[in-house]
Design a protein around this motif. Structure first.
Motif, PDB file in Angstrom:
ATOM      1  N   PRO A   1      57.571 -30.169  40.994  1.00  0.00           N
ATOM      2  CA  PRO A   1      57.991 -31.249  42.434  1.00  0.00           C
ATOM      3  C   PRO A   1      59.085 -30.662  42.745  1.00  0.00           C
ATOM      4  CG  PRO A   1      56.874 -32.736  41.490  1.00  0.00           C
ATOM      5  CD  PRO A   1      56.872 -31.804  40.505  1.00  0.00           C
ATOM      6  N   SER A   2      60.141 -29.704  41.751  1.00  0.00           N
ATOM      7  CA  SER A   2      60.928 -29.004  42.199  1.00  0.00           C
ATOM      8  C   SER A   2      61.177 -28.203  43.313  1.00  0.00           C
ATOM      9  CB  SER A   2      62.187 -28.649  41.513  1.00  0.00           C
ATOM     10  OG  SER A   2      61.289 -28.126  40.406  1.00  0.00           O
ATOM     11  N   PHE A   3      59.629 -27.484  42.973  1.00  0.00           N
ATOM     12  CA  PHE A   3      59.536 -25.923  43.195  1.00  0.00           C
ATOM     13  C   PHE A   3      59.446 -26.007  44.613  1.00  0.00           C
ATOM     14  CE2 PHE A   3      56.428 -22.411  44.866  1.00  0.00           C
ATOM     15  CZ  PHE A   3      56.523 -21.834  44.288  1.00  0.00           C
ATOM     16  N   ASN A   4      60.861 -25.054  45.305  1.00  0.00           N
ATOM     17  CA  ASN A   4      61.148 -25.324  47.003  1.00  0.00           C
ATOM     18  C   ASN A   4      60.238 -24.541  47.540  1.00  0.00           C
ATOM     19  OD1 ASN A   4      62.324 -26.366  49.459  1.00  0.00           O
ATOM     20  ND2 ASN A   4      63.635 -24.741  49.340  1.00  0.00           N
ATOM     21  N   LEU A   5      59.442 -25.161  48.827  1.00  0.00           N
ATOM     22  CA  LEU A   5      58.477 -24.214  49.830  1.00  0.00           C
ATOM     23  C   LEU A   5      60.139 -24.552  51.361  1.00  0.00           C
ATOM     24  CD1 LEU A   5      55.341 -25.159  49.342  1.00  0.00           C
ATOM     25  CD2 LEU A   5      56.351 -23.542  48.379  1.00  0.00           C
ATOM     26  N   PRO A   6      60.576 -24.075  51.848  1.00  0.00           N
ATOM     27  CA  PRO A   6      61.049 -23.745  52.662  1.00  0.00           C
ATOM     28  C   PRO A   6      60.398 -23.794  54.345  1.00  0.00           C
ATOM     29  CG  PRO A   6      62.170 -21.752  51.987  1.00  0.00           C
ATOM     30  CD  PRO A   6      60.618 -22.442  50.956  1.00  0.00           C
ATOM     31  N   TRP A   7      59.191 -23.604  54.337  1.00  0.00           N
ATOM     32  CA  TRP A   7      58.788 -23.346  55.689  1.00  0.00           C
ATOM     33  C   TRP A   7      57.107 -25.021  55.267  1.00  0.00           C
ATOM     34  CZ3 TRP A   7      53.564 -23.505  53.312  1.00  0.00           C
ATOM     35  CH2 TRP A   7      53.656 -23.010  51.990  1.00  0.00           C
ATOM     36  N   LYS A   8      57.386 -25.539  54.419  1.00  0.00           N
ATOM     37  CA  LYS A   8      56.605 -26.334  54.569  1.00  0.00           C
ATOM     38  C   LYS A   8      57.009 -27.631  55.478  1.00  0.00           C
ATOM     39  CE  LYS A   8      53.988 -29.575  51.267  1.00  0.00           C
ATOM     40  NZ  LYS A   8      54.296 -30.437  49.682  1.00  0.00           N
ATOM     41  N   LEU A   9      55.396 -27.907  56.284  1.00  0.00           N
ATOM     42  CA  LEU A   9      56.177 -29.099  57.744  1.00  0.00           C
ATOM     43  C   LEU A   9      55.928 -30.145  56.754  1.00  0.00           C
ATOM     44  CD1 LEU A   9      54.395 -27.719  60.413  1.00  0.00           C
ATOM     45  CD2 LEU A   9      57.084 -27.419  59.906  1.00  0.00           C
ATOM     46  N   HIS A  10      55.905 -31.467  56.976  1.00  0.00           N
ATOM     47  CA  HIS A  10      55.658 -32.890  56.803  1.00  0.00           C
ATOM     48  C   HIS A  10      53.837 -32.698  56.698  1.00  0.00           C
ATOM     49  CE1 HIS A  10      56.037 -37.151  55.933  1.00  0.00           C
ATOM     50  NE2 HIS A  10      55.443 -37.164  57.193  1.00  0.00           N
ATOM     51  N   THR A  11      52.886 -33.591  55.678  1.00  0.00           N
ATOM     52  CA  THR A  11      51.713 -33.174  55.837  1.00  0.00           C
ATOM     53  C   THR A  11      50.980 -34.831  55.088  1.00  0.00           C
ATOM     54  OG1 THR A  11      49.995 -32.503  54.923  1.00  0.00           O
ATOM     55  CG2 THR A  11      52.307 -31.600  53.023  1.00  0.00           C
ATOM     56  N   LEU A  12      50.070 -34.845  55.298  1.00  0.00           N
ATOM     57  CA  LEU A  12      49.591 -36.101  54.836  1.00  0.00           C
ATOM     58  C   LEU A  12      48.944 -35.481  52.691  1.00  0.00           C
ATOM     59  CD1 LEU A  12      46.998 -37.472  56.553  1.00  0.00           C
ATOM     60  CD2 LEU A  12      49.294 -38.159  56.419  1.00  0.00           C
ATOM     61  N   PRO A  13      49.005 -36.212  51.753  1.00  0.00           N
ATOM     62  CA  PRO A  13      48.873 -35.800  50.597  1.00  0.00           C
ATOM     63  C   PRO A  13      47.273 -34.586  50.765  1.00  0.00           C
ATOM     64  CG  PRO A  13      49.184 -38.362  50.261  1.00  0.00           C
ATOM     65  CD  PRO A  13      48.619 -37.713  51.991  1.00  0.00           C
ATOM     66  N   ILE A  14      47.861 -33.330  49.249  1.00  0.00           N
ATOM     67  CA  ILE A  14      46.529 -32.752  49.037  1.00  0.00           C
ATOM     68  C   ILE A  14      46.086 -33.195  48.447  1.00  0.00           C
ATOM     69  CG2 ILE A  14      46.375 -30.444  49.443  1.00  0.00           C
ATOM     70  CD1 ILE A  14      48.711 -30.172  51.538  1.00  0.00           C
ATOM     71  N   PHE A  15      46.616 -33.115  46.653  1.00  0.00           N
ATOM     72  CA  PHE A  15      45.803 -33.446  46.427  1.00  0.00           C
ATOM     73  C   PHE A  15      46.159 -34.710  45.415  1.00  0.00           C
ATOM     74  CE2 PHE A  15      48.361 -29.149  46.544  1.00  0.00           C
ATOM     75  CZ  PHE A  15      47.081 -28.243  45.877  1.00  0.00           C
ATOM     76  N   SER A  16      45.407 -34.736  43.721  1.00  0.00           N
ATOM     77  CA  SER A  16      45.494 -36.036  43.093  1.00  0.00           C
ATOM     78  C   SER A  16      45.124 -35.318  41.848  1.00  0.00           C
ATOM     79  CB  SER A  16      43.628 -37.061  43.402  1.00  0.00           C
ATOM     80  OG  SER A  16      42.985 -36.348  43.320  1.00  0.00           O
ATOM     81  N   THR A  17      45.404 -36.187  40.853  1.00  0.00           N
ATOM     82  CA  THR A  17      45.284 -36.241  39.495  1.00  0.00           C
ATOM     83  C   THR A  17      44.038 -35.324  38.955  1.00  0.00           C
ATOM     84  OG1 THR A  17      44.645 -37.706  38.743  1.00  0.00           O
ATOM     85  CG2 THR A  17      46.875 -37.556  39.011  1.00  0.00           C
ATOM     86  N   SER A  18      43.267 -35.553  40.206  1.00  0.00           N
ATOM     87  CA  SER A  18      41.999 -34.868  39.341  1.00  0.00           C
ATOM     88  C   SER A  18      42.031 -33.465  40.046  1.00  0.00           C
ATOM     89  CB  SER A  18      41.297 -36.034  39.577  1.00  0.00           C
ATOM     90  OG  SER A  18      40.602 -36.506  40.531  1.00  0.00           O
ATOM     91  N   SER A  19      42.285 -32.608  41.011  1.00  0.00           N
ATOM     92  CA  SER A  19      42.399 -31.819  41.547  1.00  0.00           C
ATOM     93  C   SER A  19      42.009 -30.309  41.160  1.00  0.00           C
ATOM     94  CB  SER A  19      43.253 -32.154  42.914  1.00  0.00           C
ATOM     95  OG  SER A  19      43.826 -32.685  43.545  1.00  0.00           O
TER      96      SER A  19
END
Length: 462
Positions: free
Chosen positions: A197-215
């Motif tokens: 989660p500390s990995f920064n994506l400066p272009w990223k917009l607000h979104t909904l959850p994309i992954f789960s623990t089983s993805s």
């Protein structure tokens, strides 16, 4: 949104209720409707089912489905279409003409928007609606993406010239308006950020959850480099294309449904879809719909997390629920990397997952949340969802509930659901034959099992 942020009681209830290891028989027993409700979708009266279809159409459809269900015929056709024979002008013309008057006419709505419009009018007269699909597939450059966007915009514009409510959705593939190499890069970066989660994506917009623990995260085993300035510019151009299409759909008040893809690309597609939904889905009107593939082991948890996150933001979400079409390629890809398949271990588990997700979404609709398109050719799932909708008090014509099947397939189920009072759409791809060929080849490969089990339609047609 991390799974750990969800209330523990909510997750326990969801996991207990939607345990993917349960068999189809168990699900059907759990949600088994009252005996009187079993007649909600009646497929026994073939005359009533096909009353709106001419005898010649029934005959052609039965023959085409018979050919399409023959795997030897499909294998030979795919070999021919991918062979060097297509490089010979005369042979190519003969093959395309043959395809046009057989498989193309059966599974596609026409070559032009006008022909597609005529197809919409015909199925509308039969009590069905049309999902317009400008059938472009993967694109590798910005020029092609711009050209495809213009095609999608013309599709939206044309839809308003058709009878009111005859077009239920405009269908689009993100792979047609964003270079596929960039989608793969964005998916890698999103997966790595989920891992770290500390990995920064400066272009990223607000979104909904994309992954789960089983993805499945095995597509990205090493930390990917950040996007280059050129890639960031291409990403911005892709966002602009999608926003222009979304704005056109908002203006014309016709929903936009984003199709799903392989798991290697799906994180980026979900990112585009959800960030656009947050921006454009307003006032209880879901304009942008995403797609959930129930054959994936993580489908239920991701659906739950996205739905709940959207509700918390006050964003009305729409989902298309499908089983999925890339079973062989997904399994081979995972195996080549030494990982288990992201697909459920059995067809029964996939059926159970689909029915569980359907039950969850129907309860959401009954409570005034979300909207759903049940895209299914499975008769049991169609009947089960119809009975469940009635039991929950979801009224006929509820605009948040739609059933859908591919044009030229599962006609009995489409007409049976229509006769039961539900809104039913047919997926109508259109475009020049040579442009639509990649679409037809992919559908032939993806739907081998489905086509080979289409016996009920052929029997009822005869």
């Amino acid at each position: 949104m991390d799974r750990r942020l969800l209330p523990a009681t909510t997750l326990r209830l969801f996991n207990r209720r939607f345990n993917s290891t349960v068999s189809t028989a168990t699900v059907l027993q759990t949600l088994k409707p009252e005996p009187a409700a079993l007649t909600i979708v009646n497929l026994d009266d073939h005359r009533k089912l096909f009353a709106s279809v001419s005898t010649s159409k029934l005959l052609r459809s039965s023959i085409n489905l018979g050919l399409a269900s023959n795997e030897t015929f499909v294998d030979f056709g795919m070999w021919v279409m991918n062979s060097r024979l297509m490089e010979t002008s005369l042979v190519r013309d003969v093959i395309l003409k043959t395809v046009k008057h057989t498989m193309f006419e059966h599974f596609c709505a026409g070559e032009t928007t006008e022909e597609a419009g005529e197809c919409v009018r015909k199925i509308h007269d039969a009590g069905l609606r049309g999902m317009l699909v400008y059938a472009v597939e993967h694109t590798g450059d910005n020029t092609g993406c711009d050209r495809n966007l213009e095609g999608f915009l013309r599709c939206v514009e044309f839809s308003k010239s058709l009878p009111p409510s005859s077009v239920s959705f405009i269908i689009a593939k993100i792979t047609a308006i964003c270079p596929i190499s960039l989608l793969r890069r964005v998916s890698d970066l999103l997966r790595w950020q989920y891992k770290d989660p500390s990995f920064n994506l400066p272009w990223k917009l607000h979104t909904l959850p994309i992954f789960s623990t089983s993805s499945p995260l095995y597509h990205t085993l090493q930390k990917p480099p950040p996007l280059t300035p050129e890639e960031e510019l291409d990403l911005e151009l892709a966002h602009r294309r999608l926003q222009k299409l979304c704005q056109k759909c908002v203006q014309e008040n016709v929903p936009l449904l984003i199709d799903a893809e392989y798991t290697s690309l799906q994180p980026a597609i979900d990112y585009f879809t959800y960030s656009s939904a947050i921006k454009h889905n307003r006032d209880g009107n879901p304009i942008v719909y995403g797609t959930v593939q129930a054959y994936l082991k993580d489908a239920k948890e991701r659906l739950f997390m996205a739905s709940k996150a959207a509700e918390k933001l006050g964003v009305p979400m729409g989902f298309k629920l499908v089983r999925g079409a890339y079973m062989s390629s997904e399994t081979e890809s995972a195996s080549s990397l030494g990982y288990d398949s992201p697909i459920h271990n059995s067809i029964d588990e996939t059926h159970a997952c689909y029915n569980d997700c359907a039950g969850f979404l129907l309860e959401r609709i009954a409570n005034g949340n979300d909207a759903v398109v049940f895209a299914t050719h499975n008769i049991d799932s169609g009947k089960l969802a119809a009975c469940r909708a009635r039991n929950l008090g979801i009224q006929k014509g509820n605009r948040r509930l739609e059933f859908a099947q591919l044009y030229g397939m599962s006609e009995a189920l489409s007409f049976g659901l229509r006769n039961a009072g539900f809104q039913v759409s047919k997926y109508l791809p259109y475009g020049p034959v040579d442009m639509v060929m990649p679409y037809l080849l992919r559908r032939a490969e993806e739907n081998r099992g489905l086509l080979s089990t289409s016996n009920i339609d052929r029997v009822l047609m005869w």
